[in-house]
Scaffold this motif. Sequence first.
Motif, PDB file in Angstrom:
ATOM      1  N   ILE A  13      41.449  30.722  44.766  1.00 23.81           N
ATOM      2  CA  ILE A  13      40.580  29.669  45.314  1.00 23.81           C
ATOM      3  C   ILE A  13      41.210  29.072  46.592  1.00 23.81           C
ATOM      4  O   ILE A  13      42.432  29.026  46.723  1.00 23.81           O
ATOM      5  CB  ILE A  13      40.348  28.571  44.244  1.00 23.81           C
ATOM      6  CG1 ILE A  13      39.224  27.625  44.664  1.00 23.81           C
ATOM      7  CG2 ILE A  13      41.630  27.790  43.965  1.00 23.81           C
ATOM      8  CD1 ILE A  13      38.743  26.720  43.544  1.00 23.81           C
ATOM      9  N   ALA A  14      40.354  28.632  47.516  1.00 25.81           N
ATOM     10  CA  ALA A  14      40.849  27.942  48.713  1.00 25.81           C
ATOM     11  C   ALA A  14      41.261  26.522  48.314  1.00 25.81           C
ATOM     12  O   ALA A  14      40.737  25.978  47.342  1.00 25.81           O
ATOM     13  CB  ALA A  14      39.755  27.895  49.769  1.00 25.81           C
TER      14      ALA A  14
ATOM     15  N   TYR B 169      45.087  26.251  38.365  1.00 28.74           N
ATOM     16  CA  TYR B 169      44.965  27.360  37.413  1.00 28.74           C
ATOM     17  C   TYR B 169      45.676  27.055  36.086  1.00 28.74           C
ATOM     18  O   TYR B 169      45.315  27.604  35.054  1.00 28.74           O
ATOM     19  CB  TYR B 169      45.484  28.662  38.029  1.00 28.74           C
ATOM     20  CG  TYR B 169      44.523  29.211  39.062  1.00 28.74           C
ATOM     21  CD1 TYR B 169      43.292  29.723  38.665  1.00 28.74           C
ATOM     22  CD2 TYR B 169      44.822  29.190  40.414  1.00 28.74           C
ATOM     23  CE1 TYR B 169      42.385  30.201  39.609  1.00 28.74           C
ATOM     24  CE2 TYR B 169      43.932  29.670  41.358  1.00 28.74           C
ATOM     25  CZ  TYR B 169      42.716  30.171  40.949  1.00 28.74           C
ATOM     26  OH  TYR B 169      41.811  30.636  41.883  1.00 28.74           O
TER      27      TYR B 169
ATOM     28  N   LEU C 127      39.815  38.311  48.542  1.00 27.42           N
ATOM     29  CA  LEU C 127      40.173  37.230  49.461  1.00 27.42           C
ATOM     30  C   LEU C 127      41.549  36.697  49.108  1.00 27.42           C
ATOM     31  O   LEU C 127      41.841  36.470  47.947  1.00 27.42           O
ATOM     32  CB  LEU C 127      39.169  36.085  49.336  1.00 27.42           C
ATOM     33  CG  LEU C 127      37.771  36.361  49.843  1.00 27.42           C
ATOM     34  CD1 LEU C 127      36.809  35.369  49.257  1.00 27.42           C
ATOM     35  CD2 LEU C 127      37.744  36.288  51.347  1.00 27.42           C
ATOM     36  N   ARG C 128      42.356  36.455  50.084  1.00 25.83           N
ATOM     37  CA  ARG C 128      43.715  35.927  49.885  1.00 25.83           C
ATOM     38  C   ARG C 128      44.475  36.726  48.844  1.00 25.83           C
ATOM     39  O   ARG C 128      45.168  36.169  48.001  1.00 25.83           O
ATOM     40  CB  ARG C 128      43.668  34.455  49.475  1.00 25.83           C
ATOM     41  CG  ARG C 128      43.004  33.586  50.493  1.00 25.83           C
ATOM     42  CD  ARG C 128      43.057  32.129  50.124  1.00 25.83           C
ATOM     43  NE  ARG C 128      42.038  31.438  50.877  1.00 25.83           N
ATOM     44  CZ  ARG C 128      40.799  31.322  50.481  1.00 25.83           C
ATOM     45  NH1 ARG C 128      40.448  31.799  49.323  1.00 25.83           N
ATOM     46  NH2 ARG C 128      39.915  30.725  51.241  1.00 25.83           N
TER      47      ARG C 128
ATOM     48  N   ALA D  75      36.938  38.302  44.386  1.00 30.58           N
ATOM     49  CA  ALA D  75      37.605  37.192  45.094  1.00 30.58           C
ATOM     50  C   ALA D  75      38.925  36.854  44.415  1.00 30.58           C
ATOM     51  O   ALA D  75      39.011  36.831  43.191  1.00 30.58           O
ATOM     52  CB  ALA D  75      36.704  35.971  45.111  1.00 30.58           C
TER      53      ALA D  75
ATOM     54  N   ARG E  64      31.910  37.046  52.435  1.00 32.25           N
ATOM     55  CA  ARG E  64      33.112  36.403  51.891  1.00 32.25           C
ATOM     56  C   ARG E  64      32.905  34.915  51.633  1.00 32.25           C
ATOM     57  O   ARG E  64      33.335  34.390  50.609  1.00 32.25           O
ATOM     58  CB  ARG E  64      34.282  36.596  52.853  1.00 32.25           C
ATOM     59  CG  ARG E  64      34.834  37.994  52.782  1.00 32.25           C
ATOM     60  CD  ARG E  64      35.861  38.215  53.835  1.00 32.25           C
ATOM     61  NE  ARG E  64      36.746  39.288  53.474  1.00 32.25           N
ATOM     62  CZ  ARG E  64      37.999  39.383  53.889  1.00 32.25           C
ATOM     63  NH1 ARG E  64      38.513  38.492  54.678  1.00 32.25           N
ATOM     64  NH2 ARG E  64      38.747  40.395  53.521  1.00 32.25           N
TER      65      ARG E  64
ATOM     66  N   GLU F 113      32.952  32.389  47.778  1.00 30.14           N
ATOM     67  CA  GLU F 113      34.047  31.425  47.644  1.00 30.14           C
ATOM     68  C   GLU F 113      33.573  30.048  47.226  1.00 30.14           C
ATOM     69  O   GLU F 113      32.408  29.688  47.434  1.00 30.14           O
ATOM     70  CB  GLU F 113      34.735  31.265  49.002  1.00 30.14           C
ATOM     71  CG  GLU F 113      35.690  32.383  49.315  1.00 30.14           C
ATOM     72  CD  GLU F 113      36.841  31.866  50.137  1.00 30.14           C
ATOM     73  OE1 GLU F 113      37.762  31.281  49.568  1.00 30.14           O
ATOM     74  OE2 GLU F 113      36.807  32.053  51.359  1.00 30.14           O
TER      75      GLU F 113
ATOM     76  N   LEU G 232      33.556  27.232  48.596  1.00 31.64           N
ATOM     77  CA  LEU G 232      33.584  26.504  49.864  1.00 31.64           C
ATOM     78  C   LEU G 232      32.147  26.161  50.237  1.00 31.64           C
ATOM     79  O   LEU G 232      31.205  26.815  49.777  1.00 31.64           O
ATOM     80  CB  LEU G 232      34.211  27.360  50.972  1.00 31.64           C
ATOM     81  CG  LEU G 232      35.730  27.551  50.919  1.00 31.64           C
ATOM     82  CD1 LEU G 232      36.183  28.538  51.986  1.00 31.64           C
ATOM     83  CD2 LEU G 232      36.471  26.230  51.102  1.00 31.64           C
TER      84      LEU G 232
ATOM     85  N   GLU H  48      30.565  26.539  53.016  1.00 34.32           N
ATOM     86  CA  GLU H  48      29.963  27.309  54.111  1.00 34.32           C
ATOM     87  C   GLU H  48      28.615  27.942  53.751  1.00 34.32           C
ATOM     88  O   GLU H  48      27.654  27.838  54.503  1.00 34.32           O
ATOM     89  CB  GLU H  48      30.911  28.400  54.601  1.00 34.32           C
ATOM     90  CG  GLU H  48      31.729  28.018  55.816  1.00 34.32           C
ATOM     91  CD  GLU H  48      32.953  27.231  55.436  1.00 34.32           C
ATOM     92  OE1 GLU H  48      33.096  26.917  54.241  1.00 34.32           O
ATOM     93  OE2 GLU H  48      33.754  26.907  56.325  1.00 34.32           O
TER      94      GLU H  48
ATOM     95  N   GLU I 218      35.884  27.393  38.606  1.00 33.62           N
ATOM     96  CA  GLU I 218      35.779  28.165  39.848  1.00 33.62           C
ATOM     97  C   GLU I 218      34.466  28.952  39.891  1.00 33.62           C
ATOM     98  O   GLU I 218      33.838  29.093  40.940  1.00 33.62           O
ATOM     99  CB  GLU I 218      36.966  29.119  39.883  1.00 33.62           C
ATOM    100  CG  GLU I 218      37.311  29.634  41.247  1.00 33.62           C
ATOM    101  CD  GLU I 218      38.542  30.540  41.193  1.00 33.62           C
ATOM    102  OE1 GLU I 218      39.232  30.588  40.157  1.00 33.62           O
ATOM    103  OE2 GLU I 218      38.806  31.199  42.207  1.00 33.62           O
TER     104      GLU I 218
ATOM    105  N   ARG J 269      47.168  24.711  43.943  1.00 32.56           N
ATOM    106  CA  ARG J 269      46.531  25.782  43.182  1.00 32.56           C
ATOM    107  C   ARG J 269      47.279  26.157  41.906  1.00 32.56           C
ATOM    108  O   ARG J 269      46.678  26.625  40.948  1.00 32.56           O
ATOM    109  CB  ARG J 269      46.317  27.003  44.081  1.00 32.56           C
ATOM    110  CG  ARG J 269      45.173  26.729  45.045  1.00 32.56           C
ATOM    111  CD  ARG J 269      45.015  27.787  46.069  1.00 32.56           C
ATOM    112  NE  ARG J 269      45.976  27.648  47.152  1.00 32.56           N
ATOM    113  CZ  ARG J 269      45.801  28.177  48.353  1.00 32.56           C
ATOM    114  NH1 ARG J 269      44.725  28.874  48.614  1.00 32.56           N
ATOM    115  NH2 ARG J 269      46.699  28.018  49.299  1.00 32.56           N
TER     116      ARG J 269
END
Lengths: 237, 253
Positions: B32-33, A160, A126-127, B29, B124, B128, B130, B132, B78, A156
């Motif tokens: 982080i968002a 981190y 992701l990202r 992943a 996904r 994460e 999040l 959701e 995280e 961010r």
Amino acid sequence: MTVFIAFYKLILKFFSAAHPFLIIFFLFGLVRRHTLPKYHKGELYLAAYTIPYFFLLWLFFLTHHYSSKRYFLPIVILVLLWCGLGLWELAARLSKKSSLWSANRWAGLLVILAMVIMLPKSLASLRGNQDLRKEIGLWLRENGIKHPIIISRDPRFAFYARGKTISLKDYNYSAIIQLARKTGAHYLIVDTRDLGPGLTAFLQAMHPDELALIPGKMQARREEGGDKWLIYRILRN
Amino acid sequence: MKDIKYKSLALIILILIALVIRITAAHNAGMIAKDGIKYLEMAEHFSHGEFHKGIAEDFHPLYPLLIAPIYPLFSEPERAGQFVSVVLGSLTLIPVYFLGLKIFNFPTAVIASLLFACQPYLVRTSAEVLSEATYIFFYVLAIALGWQALISKKYRYYFLASVAGSLAYLTRPEGLGTLFILVLWVMVAGARHFRRDYRQRLVAVTSIALAFFLLAFPYLLHLKLETGSWMLTKKKSLKTLIGLTQAPEIETK
């Protein structure tokens, strides 16, 4: 944007969120099905959760001209039930047409096919293209000041680095220096994309007694990858 | 009996498949968002007993509350957030399987569960930090329990459906819609279930309202004390989201 174009765009977004491959099964599970020809009242119950929500997303899209695939998840998860039925329906039809395989076998094959198509996307990082922010933060944690205060637009880096973020509002040089003095910040991280044409002016205004570009690993990496982050150590006079 | 064992075994295998896929996704992943950082800050406050600080954010509190007890167990915060998402994201398969069995048939339940296990966006969001995955879990659980309530006509299922719906609301404001639709179903569409027994319908709606009141009232009261007016969320209201009103400025005391 007309209501019809918005509706059409939203449908496409939903297809993309659900995955186009699953939409094929969804259609088989919804119309002219033979395995469960009669609609169950439970399907109406499920539709009561999906249709009004879609309508609200439509209104939101008309107002804000924006929609995210994440918004469709409450619909996607219920639609999966019709996708499951549709896959079973398709397997049953295929077994009728070719007597070589049973419906179970066809269903197994279709499920494996669906998994093979979807899993690479599901498991992808992701990202991934934004990972350098994580790398910079971790590098600062290892090599920089402990629990640093970082002036940046993105929290961010500090997350981190196990530090604290001071949100950067604009790129006015003297305002940044003033903010750094006031807050005792240790680093300034600049996104060159944010600066745009103002980058040159910002760099010209910079005084070497106040900000020092961090050389070393991250600097080299930036040059290699053509990345966009400038990391400065804020100097104390 | 054999049938139940067979179906239970299938469910366990399906959950394990979903779990393995989500653990792999969480491992892969990337970053982080931004919202994830806020959730972890809230969780950190909750885990330190600073409840008032944690709840002061605009986000609804359940997801960080679930992270809080395990927050000190992970060296990387995280991972604590991902742990909650992975577990609840995998357990969402239970209500999906249940709805497939009750409304369709066994093959549909199994296939839908397998598709759920690997659907890209559901995987996904389960990997994460999040809200959701937590929200979707309580949302589908409320729908499944609501259906069980409608077919069994037992009030305890209405209560439980409302508990799940209220927890969905405490995760994200839109969770309230789950209860709204269930009440509407009982009052209008589900009228045939109750025939003309208005008392039964009233008790069902009261069960739903009671569970919501018990679970959500402390949060609603907090919002009232903080903002000075009764509201369902500090985030944008539904009217604002669909463009019926402008977003008001909320002044906190």
